[in-house]
Design a protein around this motif. Structure first.
Motif, PDB file in Angstrom:
ATOM      1  N   LEU A   1       0.822   4.227  -2.756  1.00 50.79           N
ATOM      2  CA  LEU A   1       0.590   5.631  -2.391  1.00 50.79           C
ATOM      3  C   LEU A   1       1.787   6.503  -2.760  1.00 50.79           C
TER       4      LEU A   1
ATOM      5  N   LEU B   1      -5.091  11.781  -0.779  1.00 49.66           N
ATOM      6  CA  LEU B   1      -5.501  10.391  -0.922  1.00 49.66           C
ATOM      7  C   LEU B   1      -6.181   9.914   0.356  1.00 49.66           C
TER       8      LEU B   1
ATOM      9  N   LEU C   1       0.839  -1.197   0.000  1.00 46.33           N
ATOM     10  CA  LEU C   1       0.000   0.000   0.000  1.00 46.33           C
ATOM     11  C   LEU C   1       0.874   1.247   0.000  1.00 46.33           C
TER      12      LEU C   1
ATOM     13  N   VAL D   1      -7.615   6.510   2.068  1.00 45.11           N
ATOM     14  CA  VAL D   1      -7.614   5.049   1.978  1.00 45.11           C
ATOM     15  C   VAL D   1      -8.712   4.524   2.887  1.00 45.11           C
TER      16      VAL D   1
ATOM     17  N   LYS E   1     -10.577   1.216   4.429  1.00 50.20           N
ATOM     18  CA  LYS E   1     -10.420  -0.212   4.707  1.00 50.20           C
ATOM     19  C   LYS E   1     -11.625  -0.783   5.448  1.00 50.20           C
TER      20      LYS E   1
ATOM     21  N   ILE F   1      -9.185  -2.656  -0.147  1.00 52.95           N
ATOM     22  CA  ILE F   1      -9.092  -1.219   0.105  1.00 52.95           C
ATOM     23  C   ILE F   1      -9.654  -0.446  -1.082  1.00 52.95           C
ATOM     24  N   ASP F   2     -10.094   0.750  -0.801  1.00 57.09           N
ATOM     25  CA  ASP F   2     -10.491   1.709  -1.831  1.00 57.09           C
ATOM     26  C   ASP F   2      -9.682   2.970  -1.580  1.00 57.09           C
ATOM     27  N   ILE F   3      -9.150   3.510  -2.649  1.00 54.69           N
ATOM     28  CA  ILE F   3      -8.419   4.773  -2.552  1.00 54.69           C
ATOM     29  C   ILE F   3      -9.251   5.843  -3.249  1.00 54.69           C
TER      30      ILE F   3
END
Length: 173
Positions: free
Chosen positions: A30, A47, A26, A49, A51, A74-76
């Motif tokens: 990033l 950004l 991750l 993140v 979870k 995860i979604d960013i």
């Protein structure tokens, strides 16, 4: 993985395994976003993140029901701190450059994730205000792209792409 291979092999993945994304990976993803170019080096990219399952479920609702966002580990959410660029470039900065800058960061996320063995998808269809609420965004932050990241549970076929002859125009149209 060579950049040329990552560019040609990147796919929009919408099915993910439950395997977690390691913190090390991750951070690499990033970091790739952090190194994206930005207009005048204004660096407006922020950004978020996600979870937590509850937040990801809310993101599904905000993204018009794109359930795969909750399936990914995860979604960013790639956002723009608009005043950072507007201060230097005025309306052109806030209406164009911030989109360029977040798109460059998003592309870096996709390519680094692929190089590390993860799948991603570019999600741009969402209710801006609902996403802002999910991520608790301050007034100066705009969400531009949502990127789910996880081990792919599918191998999508390559999409048809227009040929170079169709898209390249020398010395004008």
């Amino acid at each position: 993985m060579k950049v040329s291979k990552a560019i040609s092999e990147r796919r929009s993945v919408r099915k993910f395994k439950s395997d977690p994304v390691s913190e090390e990976d991750l951070n690499k993803i990033l970091e790739a976003a952090r190194w994206a170019p930005s207009a005048g080096n204004a660096q407006p990219v922020e950004l978020v993140v996600l979870k937590e399952k509850d937040q990801k479920e809310e993101l599904v609702k905000a993204s018009l029901g794109q359930a795969f966002l909750a399936e990914a580990p995860i979604d960013i959410v790639v956002c723009a701190n608009v005043p950072r660029t507007k201060k230097r470039y005025g309306e052109r900065g806030s209406e164009m450059y911030v989109y360029h800058d977040t798109a460059a960061a998003a592309q870096n996320i996709h390519l680094m994730a692929l190089a590390l063995g993860y799948g991603t998808c570019w999600v741009g269809a969402f209710d801006d205000e609902a996403v802002e609420e999910v991520i608790n965004a301050p007034d100066n932050i705009e969400p531009h792209v949502i990127i789910p990241v996880g081990k792919p549970a599918e191998s999508p076929n390559p999409p048809r792409k227009r040929s170079l002859d169709e898209i390249v125009h020398e010395d004008g149209f």
